[in-house]
Design a protein around this motif. Structure first.
Motif, PDB file in Angstrom:
ATOM      1  N   THR A 199       1.810   4.884  -1.818  1.00 15.99           N
ATOM      2  CA  THR A 199       2.855   4.715  -1.388  1.00 15.99           C
ATOM      3  C   THR A 199       4.265   3.359  -1.207  1.00 15.99           C
ATOM      4  OG1 THR A 199       2.794   4.002   1.190  1.00 15.99           O
ATOM      5  CG2 THR A 199       2.629   7.012   1.070  1.00 15.99           C
ATOM      6  N   SER A 200       2.936   2.308  -0.370  1.00 14.57           N
ATOM      7  CA  SER A 200       3.981   1.019  -0.608  1.00 14.57           C
ATOM      8  C   SER A 200       1.763   0.247  -1.108  1.00 14.57           C
ATOM      9  CB  SER A 200       3.712   0.313   0.637  1.00 14.57           C
ATOM     10  OG  SER A 200       4.987   0.912   0.837  1.00 14.57           O
ATOM     11  N   TYR A 201       1.988  -0.966  -1.352  1.00 17.99           N
ATOM     12  CA  TYR A 201       0.578  -1.630  -1.562  1.00 17.99           C
ATOM     13  C   TYR A 201       1.196  -3.066  -1.224  1.00 17.99           C
ATOM     14  CZ  TYR A 201       3.120  -3.948  -6.048  1.00 17.99           C
ATOM     15  OH  TYR A 201       4.570  -3.985  -6.496  1.00 17.99           O
ATOM     16  N   CYS A 202      -0.353  -3.925  -1.472  1.00 18.08           N
ATOM     17  CA  CYS A 202       0.603  -5.049  -0.215  1.00 18.08           C
ATOM     18  C   CYS A 202      -0.866  -6.067  -1.139  1.00 18.08           C
ATOM     19  CB  CYS A 202       0.324  -5.381   0.537  1.00 18.08           C
ATOM     20  SG  CYS A 202       0.696  -4.266   2.058  1.00 18.08           S
ATOM     21  N   LEU A 203      -0.665  -7.237  -1.909  1.00 16.20           N
ATOM     22  CA  LEU A 203      -1.222  -7.869  -2.276  1.00 16.20           C
ATOM     23  C   LEU A 203      -2.275  -9.396  -1.367  1.00 16.20           C
ATOM     24  CD1 LEU A 203       0.260  -8.989  -5.560  1.00 16.20           C
ATOM     25  CD2 LEU A 203      -0.876  -6.822  -5.212  1.00 16.20           C
ATOM     26  N   PHE A 204      -3.536  -9.461  -0.789  1.00 16.35           N
ATOM     27  CA  PHE A 204      -3.711 -10.613   0.514  1.00 16.35           C
ATOM     28  C   PHE A 204      -4.037 -11.356  -0.602  1.00 16.35           C
ATOM     29  CE2 PHE A 204      -3.227  -6.850   1.602  1.00 16.35           C
ATOM     30  CZ  PHE A 204      -2.196  -6.965   2.842  1.00 16.35           C
TER      31      PHE A 204
END
Lengths: 168, 168
Positions: free
Chosen positions: B108-113
């Motif tokens: 649905t969404s993604y995040c980078l960390f």
């Protein structure tokens, strides 16, 4: 960067409680998760500004009351909006003391914890805590943070002085 | 003590991915939560035995793909059951590389960390990580862990060799 992507993360809605001397206090928390199964361990993130934060630091113990979908919005407002510094948040709330910690009678289940470690950030402390006890309470469907935003927010009277979304 | 009380905690279902050299790898995670808003920071708990754990330790970077309710159970099985040590988990999965990290196109969404701190337990590491990027992807309704258990589990073919509930 689209920070709204973070809204797709899923959470529950909890009241984290501790003791200020003989006085029970608590706050709304969303960021709680089980970390290990054996021994059962949980991490919960509490803002430094929350009065409950200092009580957990001092006593090393807290309870987690898991809120049901049927919880009164005013109860969420009571724990999420006012500060335990100046208010007896449990006044008028149906609760019980279990092993020296307050738990909401309306919770689906509750857990008691002892802090074993912590990790600091600029605004929040992540408390790592060992499970002391866990019990089913009133049952029902646990409230999710998205349910709270989508369903409860729309129904709660905007004029209610204690009503406000819980701090993340 | 009734450990089933812990089942009332709410979680999402995510694929946490990192790089093994030039090879993308990942695993299913449920225990992820935002910790601070400014700067945006997340904590995620990863079992020491997960191959992805070592890749995050080495590279200090990971992505979080937020799974939709419509994700194929086989995709969950692919990331939750097999080990990235012996399998190219992204083989046959629709994904894209973003800033050197793999993200599922169906998320649905993604995040980078980027990892900034960590806290150890006997079986899991809690990685504290600063948000590098966050983007809406395919949209849709994020899957919750209880949805996965109540809805997906019943529908998935029990004979599917890759099907198994994701490890907590």
């Amino acid at each position: 960067m689209d920070l709204s992507a973070l809204f797709d993360l899923s959470y529950g809605v909890y009241v984290v409680s501790s003791m200020d001397g003989d006085r029970p206090t608590g706050c709304i928390a969303n960021s709680a998760m089980q970390i290990t199964a054996e021994p059962p361990t949980l991490a919960v993130s509490i803002n430094h500004d929350n009065f409950t934060h200092g009580c957990i630091e001092k006593t090393g113990r807290f309870s987690l009351s898991i809120l049901p979908e049927t919880i009164a919005p005013l109860t969420i407002g009571r724990f999420g909006f006012r500060s335990g510094r100046d208010n007896d948040k449990f006044d008028g709330v149906d609760y019980q003391m279990v092993d020296g910690l307050p738990v909401l009678s309306e919770s689906t289940s509750y857990c008691l914890f002892e802090v074993t470690d912590k990790m600091e950030t600029e605004t929040h402390t992540i408390f790592l805590a060992r499970l002391l006890d866990a019990q089913k309470a009133a049952g029902g469907k646990p409230m999710t943070y998205s349910y709270y935003h989508q369903v409860i927010k729309g129904k709660a009277p905007k004029t209610a002085p204690t009503y406000q979304p819980p701090a993340k």
